[in-house]
Design a protein around this motif. Structure first.
Motif, PDB file in Angstrom:
ATOM      1  N   GLN A 156       0.844  -1.193   0.000  1.00  0.00           N
ATOM      2  CA  GLN A 156       0.000   0.000   0.000  1.00  0.00           C
ATOM      3  C   GLN A 156       0.871   1.231   0.000  1.00  0.00           C
ATOM      4  O   GLN A 156       1.769   1.326   0.826  1.00  0.00           O
ATOM      5  N   PHE A 157       0.569   2.142  -0.885  1.00  0.00           N
ATOM      6  CA  PHE A 157       1.203   3.452  -0.868  1.00  0.00           C
ATOM      7  C   PHE A 157       0.213   4.406  -0.233  1.00  0.00           C
ATOM      8  O   PHE A 157      -0.937   4.488  -0.678  1.00  0.00           O
ATOM      9  N   TYR A 158       0.640   5.083   0.798  1.00  0.00           N
ATOM     10  CA  TYR A 158      -0.230   6.062   1.430  1.00  0.00           C
ATOM     11  C   TYR A 158       0.337   7.439   1.140  1.00  0.00           C
ATOM     12  O   TYR A 158       1.330   7.840   1.732  1.00  0.00           O
ATOM     13  N   GLY A 159      -0.296   8.139   0.225  1.00  0.00           N
ATOM     14  CA  GLY A 159       0.120   9.514  -0.018  1.00  0.00           C
ATOM     15  C   GLY A 159      -0.895  10.437   0.615  1.00  0.00           C
ATOM     16  O   GLY A 159      -1.720  10.013   1.410  1.00  0.00           O
ATOM     17  N   THR A 219       4.351  10.603   4.485  1.00  0.00           N
ATOM     18  CA  THR A 219       4.005   9.672   3.423  1.00  0.00           C
ATOM     19  C   THR A 219       4.519   8.304   3.870  1.00  0.00           C
ATOM     20  O   THR A 219       5.504   8.225   4.594  1.00  0.00           O
ATOM     21  N   ALA A 220       3.834   7.242   3.455  1.00  0.00           N
ATOM     22  CA  ALA A 220       4.283   5.916   3.894  1.00  0.00           C
ATOM     23  C   ALA A 220       4.009   4.884   2.829  1.00  0.00           C
ATOM     24  O   ALA A 220       3.134   5.054   1.976  1.00  0.00           O
ATOM     25  N   VAL A 221       4.778   3.814   2.878  1.00  0.00           N
ATOM     26  CA  VAL A 221       4.454   2.659   2.053  1.00  0.00           C
ATOM     27  C   VAL A 221       4.732   1.428   2.897  1.00  0.00           C
ATOM     28  O   VAL A 221       5.654   1.398   3.711  1.00  0.00           O
ATOM     29  N   GLN A 222       3.865   0.449   2.736  1.00  0.00           N
ATOM     30  CA  GLN A 222       4.029  -0.798   3.486  1.00  0.00           C
ATOM     31  C   GLN A 222       3.908  -1.925   2.491  1.00  0.00           C
ATOM     32  O   GLN A 222       3.038  -1.897   1.626  1.00  0.00           O
ATOM     33  N   ALA A 274      -4.562   9.458   0.887  1.00  0.00           N
ATOM     34  CA  ALA A 274      -5.057   8.535   1.917  1.00  0.00           C
ATOM     35  C   ALA A 274      -5.845   9.313   2.968  1.00  0.00           C
ATOM     36  O   ALA A 274      -6.803   8.815   3.533  1.00  0.00           O
ATOM     37  N   VAL A 283       0.841   8.569   8.285  1.00  0.00           N
ATOM     38  CA  VAL A 283       0.172   9.289   7.197  1.00  0.00           C
ATOM     39  C   VAL A 283      -1.005  10.110   7.709  1.00  0.00           C
ATOM     40  O   VAL A 283      -1.167  11.279   7.352  1.00  0.00           O
TER      41      VAL A 283
END
Lengths: 181, 181
Positions: free
Chosen positions: A39-42, B34-37, A45, B28
């Protein structure tokens, strides 16, 4: 298919990430494939549009983000509006008829399924909407066997909830068979 | 830190993926980052070693897989044996003293915390081990505020389980403060 790139999109509470992880685990643990889920949370989100990417493959996966999905699932209007342009030409777009009104033609096969309505009519619990959706897409896109999904559900879900999850999966499978042609 | 790359590793039932998603959402939704998992499931997933990558950043994130983590968390011996070589020189290695025996010196700061034992002694429920771990790492690696984690937990966890999750988070925070120096 050698490699399938799937994007699930919708809103926060719809269980999209859970469904993605279940699909990835089913492919890896029970179908001898390789998978990646991300999942990319920009900033979007914070506006409520959730996106989860899954790639399942019989060969090694190098880059985890999906640029052009073979399969795009949109469970809210906001998600559809944002993501429909990314579908791979000739791909498969799956939307829920309760939540999404199609605005533009896409160069893809489009299946509009009453998944939410069917879950609410037959089970009455929105919490298994995601599992019904999973049942539909594994059949429509020929991803993994229903039994592989069930094996993952059995390890993740308390036994008293297993029955409604199994029913939701079956509802999705039946819907897909009905809408496949 | 401008950008922090974290790898959580352990076995399937330890709640590592859930902890990763909670951390990413906290960053986020409540810290304007910003995050990615992501999880890569290769053949080793069938052997039981789970790995989940999280990147949190104040700037855009392009590549979601972590090559050299600033923070590496190992909750089983198998995960430690597999992943300790990837830690970034000068990084932070966090292991649980119940499950991991250190075999090699790494070029990193190493904190061995009795997270599992503390959760079992004080709460008695292994299910919140992952939340205790999260409490410890947000303090040791200075990632996000405890209040941001709590805000995410409040939206994800039924109210009757919120209290033990909150207690587990506090236990992790206290352990970290005790072991920080």
């Amino acid at each position: 298919m050698e490699k399938c790139r799937i994007v699930f999109s919708g809103s926060g509470g719809q269980g999209i990430i859970t469904a993605s992880i279940i699909l990835a685990e089913a492919a890896v643990l029970h179908e001898n494939m390789t998978a990646v889920q991300s999942q990319f949370y920009g900033p979007e989100a914070r506006g409520g549009a959730t996106r989860s990417d899954v790639i399942i493959s019989y060969t090694q996966i190098n880059y985890p983000k999906v640029i052009q999905p073979n399969v795009l699932v949109c469970l809210t209007q906001q998600a559809y509006n944002k993501f429909y342009p990314i579908i791979r030409p000739g791909g498969l777009l799956i939307t829920d008829s309760r939540f999404v009104e199609i605005e533009k033609k896409v160069d893809a096969q489009h299946k509009e399924l009453p998944m939410y309505r069917t879950v609410m009519d037959k089970i009455g619990k929105p919490i298994v909407f995601n599992i019904c959706m999973l049942g539909a897409i594994i059949v429509l896109a020929d991803l993994v066997k229903p039994a592989s999904i069930m094996k993952v559900l059995e390890t993740r879900i308390p036994s008293n909830f297993l029955e409604i999850n199994s029913s939701a999966l079956d509802l999705g499978i039946k819907l897909a068979e009905e809408y496949k042609s």
